[in-house]
Design a protein around this motif. Sequence first.
Motif: not given
Length: 199
Positions: A167-168, A165, A149
């Motif tokens: 993942h988010d 990022n 993550e």
Amino acid sequence: MALFQFQIYSSDTGDWKIRTLTLDTPWSLFRKGVYWNGAIHWAPCFRNHFYFKIEAEQVQRLPLPVDMKSFEFMTMYFGESRGHLHLTLLIDSDETSSHLNVYEMLGDHSGWFVKYQLQLHEICGAFPEMTCSSYDFDVVDVVRGVKEEDTFIVLRISCKLIRYNVHDKSFRQMSDVINYAFRKDPFAHHRYIETLAYF
């Protein structure tokens, strides 16, 4: 067919070994080499996709991602992070669905799979100064985190370095790009090694 000469240095003996090989390629385009998994890999292109296995002193053909088996692609980045080899392609479907695919090579060199994907309209929405039609950006690095993550992609958009990022899907500006010469070879990245060499 073309004749190539490889020079291999042994840190044990201090000697150089010369290996001459004939390759089935019409182009002598070997640049942006990346070391991974006991071999030197060159940024693949449609007709020239090879890697050199150092211990075996052999050149092997690198598989291509499905999206790369034509001239209609743009390589944005080629590099290694935490033991993973990445290739990033700009997939230009149309103005609304263009995206970046970040591929990862399987450990046995048998093929690539899409590890991450970034939709370009997400970048344009977050950074209006980016001209989506001309793709005024570079992929600077793909950084694998200790935890999955924590993985992020570094982008240059206009004169800014952006951390994305995967993942988010969050964006954060890291810094301004002061020296524009920074863009000269954005898609081949080499990790830090101890050396006295001046680059």
